[in-house]
Design a protein around this motif. Structure first.
Motif, short mmCIF file in Angstrom:
data_model
loop_
_atom_site.label_atom_id
_atom_site.label_comp_id
_atom_site.label_asym_id
_atom_site.label_seq_id
_atom_site.Cartn_x
_atom_site.Cartn_y
_atom_site.Cartn_z
N THR A 165 0.63 -1.46 -0.43
CA THR A 165 -0.29 -0.22 -0.07
C THR A 165 0.86 1.37 -0.19
O THR A 165 0.79 2.17 -0.33
CB THR A 165 -0.82 0.00 1.20
OG1 THR A 165 -0.12 -0.24 2.29
CG2 THR A 165 -2.33 -1.08 1.05
N ASP B 15 -2.93 -6.26 4.37
CA ASP B 15 -4.17 -6.37 5.11
C ASP B 15 -3.73 -7.61 5.96
O ASP B 15 -4.59 -7.66 6.63
CB ASP B 15 -4.76 -5.52 5.10
CG ASP B 15 -4.78 -4.17 4.71
OD1 ASP B 15 -4.06 -3.54 4.72
OD2 ASP B 15 -5.69 -3.72 3.33
N TRP C 105 -7.00 1.66 -5.04
CA TRP C 105 -7.91 2.52 -4.55
C TRP C 105 -7.40 2.52 -2.53
O TRP C 105 -7.82 3.43 -1.90
CB TRP C 105 -9.19 2.49 -4.71
CG TRP C 105 -9.28 2.85 -5.75
CD1 TRP C 105 -10.15 2.49 -7.11
CD2 TRP C 105 -10.08 4.32 -5.59
NE1 TRP C 105 -10.46 3.35 -7.81
CE2 TRP C 105 -10.28 4.26 -7.70
CE3 TRP C 105 -9.21 5.57 -5.32
CZ2 TRP C 105 -10.52 6.04 -7.52
CZ3 TRP C 105 -9.31 6.79 -6.09
CH2 TRP C 105 -10.39 6.58 -7.34
N ARG C 106 -7.21 0.94 -2.44
CA ARG C 106 -6.70 0.50 -1.49
C ARG C 106 -5.67 1.66 -0.63
O ARG C 106 -5.32 2.21 0.19
CB ARG C 106 -6.11 -1.16 -1.13
CG ARG C 106 -5.46 -0.89 0.77
CD ARG C 106 -6.88 -0.92 1.19
NE ARG C 106 -5.77 -0.99 2.77
CZ ARG C 106 -4.99 0.01 3.68
NH1 ARG C 106 -5.76 1.26 2.94
NH2 ARG C 106 -4.70 -0.76 4.62
N GLY D 110 -6.76 5.22 0.42
CA GLY D 110 -7.32 5.19 1.00
C GLY D 110 -9.03 4.95 0.97
O GLY D 110 -9.93 5.29 1.82
N THR E 25 -10.54 0.92 3.39
CA THR E 25 -9.85 0.93 4.05
C THR E 25 -9.50 -0.22 4.73
O THR E 25 -8.03 0.05 5.03
CB THR E 25 -10.89 0.94 5.26
OG1 THR E 25 -12.02 -0.10 5.68
CG2 THR E 25 -11.52 2.62 4.51
N CYS E 26 -9.88 -1.56 4.31
CA CYS E 26 -8.67 -2.65 4.19
C CYS E 26 -9.44 -3.76 3.29
O CYS E 26 -10.52 -3.95 3.89
CB CYS E 26 -8.91 -2.86 5.85
SG CYS E 26 -8.49 -4.12 6.53
#
Length: 492
Positions: A214, A289, A439-440, A443, A446-447
């Motif tokens: 990320t 994540d 997009w992760r 933000g 979100t997860c």
């Protein structure tokens, strides 16, 4: 295309650069594909020019960026993914000293066998990934022994994705997911595995900086001009090809596996923790994540079909597969034993072995092709069972890849697994997964542990009961014959 911000997910494939345009509502707006020029008749060149890959990537991104500009969609960022393990030597200025080495370069086959004989499964247990001739670690060990002059002058070693990121952002980095999948990151620490570096003969200072998938970098001015995007556009480093294919194909729910049949052949499931592989057929590497990918590699259907096509005088592959589709299940008594999955490098490698058992004079090319395709499907079921007791039972498979353009493969794979197979009709999934990673990183997601349910349209293929019964009855025999083939190779 409709309004709103978008990101670009870029897959660096073995034959094509694919760019997926994904809106902030997580809808796929457009896909652009640019084929890589080839210098041989093989699906993947034995060596590749990294500058050629960069130029092709730039052309694909420029086209996608132009489409976005026409429709008024600001590009918020982009992310890259690459499926095949690669190795590239760089000088102190990050310029290539060698051609790009990928899985089709089989020079490290002997080196791999020597290392495995000396160390057993120690590296597999440490990194979660078995050592194969495609591994960067094996290729580096080969270089150390066969080209010490070059080996001693290299400033940096990286993969293709690391080289491209360096050209686009000015920073030499690699994401921990891609490096974990390549087999030189320790599963327990997510840092470089020192025993793997010792085998490879390199030190940490020669490797890119490890960053999270990320992590966000920025396009340089020169790269912005090259890609047709604003200077400073965010570049999310992204995850491994297997990971982005998993999320892109829509196999995030428990019990749902992702099947890829393209330049490589893998069955992958999502895990919430690292799983220690119990079989040489299986690897487990980090995603992001807190998620992990358990992956079983098996013989590539496209490669087997291409091998058969060339063996029969260069007949068109699609014609050959269409003929094989008309042969009843069982292939007229033939049993095909494709390249063992644990040894798979490339069908174009001179070390490639396969066998047809029960061959008679009256057997034609259609029956032979059918038998080898059934062998690949049978091997897939073996790989599925090797994923281990800690993996949730697979009740559904989402599948994509170039091999699945033939209905034969989908029907055989569904029957061998005896579960519904949902075939994604294009090769968009890894690029879509890369866009979701963008997009992760920015933000909007979100997860990934929330397991976003983004799916491409698919057709469902249900297992044929007669074919499923045939695979169940012949599984054990096929495994025994594959074992005998491996023994014969060892003796010879």
């Amino acid at each position: 295309m409709t309004g709103g911000d978008v990101v670009l997910g870029v897959e660096i494939g073995a034959a094509v650069i694919t760019v997926a345009v994904l809106g902030d509502d997580l809808s796929l707006r457009e896909t652009v594909a640019w084929p890589l020029p080839r210098t041989t008749h093989h699906p993947v060149d034995p060596v590749q020019d990294p500058w050629l890959v960069l130029d092709t990537l730039a052309s694909a991104v420029r086209e996608a960026a132009g489409i976005c500009e026409v429709f008024g969609n600001p590009v918020r960022g982009l992310s890259l993914t690459a499926r095949m393990p690669t190795l590239l030597a760089l000088d102190a200025g990050c310029l290539p000293l060698t051609p790009l080495l990928n899985a089709t370069d089989g020079r490290s086959v002997g080196t791999t066998r020597r290392i495995v004989a000396e160390q057993g499964t120690a590296l597999h247990r440490l990194t979660g990934v078995p050592l194969t001739p495609a591994s960067p670690v094996a290729k580096l060990a080969w270089f150390a022994g066969h080209d010490p002059g070059l080996f001693g002058h290299v400033a940096h070693w990286t993969g293709l994705k690391g080289f491209l990121l360096a050209r686009l952002t000015g920073q030499l980095v690699t994401d921990v997911s891609t490096s974990s999948a390549a087999g030189w990151v320790e599963s327990a620490t997510l840092d470089w595995a020192q025993p793997a570096l010792d085998v490879a003969g390199v030190h940490r200072g020669q490797l890119p900086a490890l960053v999270e998938p990320t992590a966000v970098l920025r396009l340089t001015g020169a790269a912005s001009e090259l890609l047709g995007l604003p200077a400073g556009t965010p570049v999310v480093v992204g995850a491994s090809g297997a990971a982005t294919a998993q999320v892109g194909v829509g196999a995030m729910a428990p019990g749902c596996a992702a099947l890829s049949m393209g330049s490589s052949a893998d069955l992958c499931v999502l895990e919430d923790r690292p799983v220690v592989p119990e079989s040489e057929l299986v690897s487990c590497h980090t995603f992001a994540d807190g998620l992990w990918i358990s992956r079983g590699t098996f013989s590539n259907g496209d490669s087997v079909a291409r091998w058969a096509a060339e063996s029969f005088g260069g007949v068109d592959i699609d014609v050959l597969l269409a003929e094989a589709e008309l042969v009843p299940i069982g292939a007229e008594g033939l049993i095909g034993i494709p390249q063992p999955a644990a040894d798979a490098t490339s069908w174009g490698n001179p070390d490639f072995h396969a066998a047809l058992v029960g061959l008679r004079v009256e057997h034609g090319r259609a029956a032979m092709t059918r038998a080898m395709a059934e062998g690949v499907a049978r091997e897939l079921a073996t790989v599925r069972d090797a994923l281990g007791p800690g993996t949730a039972p697979i009740t559904r498979v989402r599948a994509g890849g170039s091999a699945l353009r033939s209905p034969l493969w989908a029907s055989l794979l569904a029957a061998a697994l005896d579960v519904p197979l949902e075939v994604v009709g294009t090769d968009q999934a890894p690029a879509l997964g890369a866009a979701l990673m963008a997009w992760r990183g920015l933000g909007v997601l979100t997860c990934l542990c929330e397991r976003p349910d983004v799916r491409l349209p698919a057709r469902e293929v249900l297992p044929d009961p007669l074919a499923a019964a045939h695979f169940a009855a012949t599984r054990r025999l096929g495994e025994q014959l594959a074992g005998l083939l491996t023994q014969l190779r060892t003796v010879s």
